[in-house]
Enzyme design. Sequence first.
Site: not given
Length: 252
Positions: A26, A30, A43, A73, A77, A137, A200, A202
């Site tokens: 996240d 911003r 991004h 969700e 956007r 991994l 949160r 999400s």
Amino acid sequence: MTELFEKGRKPPKFAAVPNHIAIVMDGNGRWANERGLTRTQGHIAGEAALLEVVAGAIEAGVSHITAYAFSTENWKRSPDEVRFLMGYNKEVLRRRRDQLNDWDVRIRWAGRAPKLWPSVISELRAAEKLTAKNTTLTLTMAVNYGGRQELVDAMNAISEKVASGKLKPGSLTQKSIAKELYIPDMPDVDLFVRSSGEKRTSNFLPWQSSYAEYLFMDEYWPDFTKETLWKAISLYQTRQRRFGAAVDAPLN
């Protein structure tokens, strides 16, 4: 290997390393806006952070990383951002899968096919096939993923088995539910990390994270480095994981 495995950047010696880390990546938008950049540029910057974290996880001995790349969700956007994210997820998979394969990383996909671009699904499947035998991994990309929807899909699959007589009513167990999740053999999450300071979950891996340790870190996702991940693991070591049990330790 690449510069991400450069000399002088080694993890500390951990007493306990989480087997499975879930990450909500996240803060891209911003991070970009604070620098006078567009959300899409944020991004793009997040791609390097993901590679950094995967490299740091390998060096620390983590076995599983699940990254929240696009939620069910996120379709809310703007159309421009959705189009960018679809195309960008596809390009990142194509551009990075050979590098991750060289690192012995297995790539898996958790999510829903409906609404997802066929070209994105094709790249996800190609990455899964290329890396299927890798063992160092496992990187699970959660693309078009929603935790509640995963449970709804599992319940629908179970109801079909009941209707067809393959499953008896009243015989459900936690194991039989887990078998119907998107990746049935995904191990439970040990450490759940969210960047950007938001607190949160999400709708991310609710079933698998029921006993996870949660860390909400202030760094925006593009600022994440191997050292950020190692700090998270160090904080994880301070937690007492009791899984419902308790120790009687009265104060003197």
